[in-house]
Design a protein around this motif. Structure first.
Motif, PDB file in Angstrom:
ATOM      1  N   GLU A 219      59.811  26.273  48.439  1.00 51.58           N
ATOM      2  CA  GLU A 219      60.985  26.567  49.256  1.00 51.58           C
ATOM      3  C   GLU A 219      61.286  28.056  49.173  1.00 51.58           C
ATOM      4  N   ARG A 230      59.235  32.968  48.508  1.00 55.15           N
ATOM      5  CA  ARG A 230      58.765  31.580  48.426  1.00 55.15           C
ATOM      6  C   ARG A 230      58.330  31.249  47.000  1.00 55.15           C
ATOM      7  N   ARG A 233      59.575  24.644  44.014  1.00 51.09           N
ATOM      8  CA  ARG A 233      60.919  24.131  43.722  1.00 51.09           C
ATOM      9  C   ARG A 233      61.057  23.810  42.235  1.00 51.09           C
TER      10      ARG A 233
END
Ligand code: TUI
Length: 307
Positions: A219, A230, A233
């Protein structure tokens, strides 16, 4: 396989390793160069003297060309640029900004300059400024990203400039390599696949997260601050995104990210650390040596491209 990039850089295979902060140190860079690609030392926020030492250590491990990535958000970038010249490094890549003011210093010293760009306009500007090639990096990449995907960015950059284009973002195997060449690229740059390489000094916990990652496991934090990053997660990214949603300011958010990449790479802190990785992490299934990675990709890509 010969392209304008292999000729420009004097390398065997048109595969370049991303200049990743903390990850791209001299062991990895030398291993990629020894395997016939172009290894890159990521200067990131390191002091100029540390970059100099990294370059000298890499020279002990390889006789082949390797490069240095200069991260332009680093206030020390001009000093790092000078170190690159003094140490006779043959090629630089740049990231996270406009290297315009540094290009003349490098060109004068005969250093090949390859800026990373995230738009066709930036690519054109870099060509006019004297760049030898550009890396067109799509937002599938890990770390600091732009807006466009690799699929849309690469052909538009190829059409915008005459210099050769290196595709990056979402490439980790022979299929991605071949697809990039179909879009007009003359080399690829890969980051995530090399984070999980045997020669990568990244903590095993971080490598394990990449190897176990699924397609949807990354994410993007920092869209609200203008520094989209980026990551895979984890607790850190969840907290960050929650705070962003609640309207937190840059200062509050920075408390979460300060030193967080170091925590992930060096300490293996996969909860509080910043696990930068691209969307292609889901395709990376095992730790391989740099030579295995490059040989496998070239063999498969040459079949697909019917060379
Ligand atoms: O630079 C990267 N990826 C990076 S740098 C990095 S270090 C870092 N660590 C923590 C927080 C922030 C950064 C981690 N990942 N990729 C190359 C790249 N460059 N992607 C996008 C761009 C880019 C963006 C805008 C290049 C030029 C540009 O131009 C804007 C301008 O100044 O005109």
């Amino acid at each position: 396989m010969e392209t304008r990039i292999t000729q420009l850089l004097g390398i065997e295979h048109p595969i370049i390793q991303g200049g990743m902060a903390w990850v791209a140190e001299y062991h990895l860079a030398a291993a990629v160069s020894n395997a016939g690609g172009l290894g890159i030392i990521g200067a990131a926020s390191a002091p100029p003297q540390v970059v100099r030492e990294q370059i000298r250590e890499a020279k002990k491990l390889t006789d082949r060309p390797f490069g240095v990535n200069v991260m332009l958000m680093n206030p020390n970038a001009p000093e790092v640029a000078q170190v690159v010249v003094e140490e006779g490094v043959p090629v630089v890549t740049t990231g996270a900004g406009n290297p315009g003011r540094l290009i003349p210093i490098w060109k004068e010293a005969g250093v090949k300059v390859i800026p990373v760009v995230a738009s066709a306009a930036m690519a054109r500007m870099m060509e006019r400024a004297g760049a030898d090639a550009v890396v067109a990096e799509g937002n599938e990449s890990g770390g600091h990203i732009g807006e466009l995907t690799t699929m849309t960015l690469v052909p538009q950059v190829v059409d915008a400039v005459h210099i050769p284009v290196i595709a990056a973002g979402g490439i980790a195997d022979g299929r991605g390599f071949a697809a990039a060449f179909m879009l007009g690229a003359e080399a690829v740059q890969m980051g995530t696949r090399f984070v999980a390489a045997v020669e990568s000094i990244v903590h095993p916990n971080y490598k394990e997260r990449i190897i176990k990652a699924k397609d949807i496991d990354s994410e993007v934090t920092g869209r609200s601050t203008g520094h989209p990053i980026r990551v895979l997660r984890n607790q850190m990214s969840r907290e960050y995104l929650k705070m962003e949603k609640e309207g937190a300011g840059l200062e509050e958010l920075e408390v979460l990210t300060l030193g967080s990449l170091r925590k992930a790479v060096m300490d293996g802190d996969v909860k509080g650390g910043s696990l930068m990785a691209g969307q292609i992490a889901g395709l990376v299934k095992q730790e391989n040596t740099c030579a295995e990675i490059i040989d496998e990709i070239m063999e498969h890509a040459e079949k697909l491209l019917k060379l």
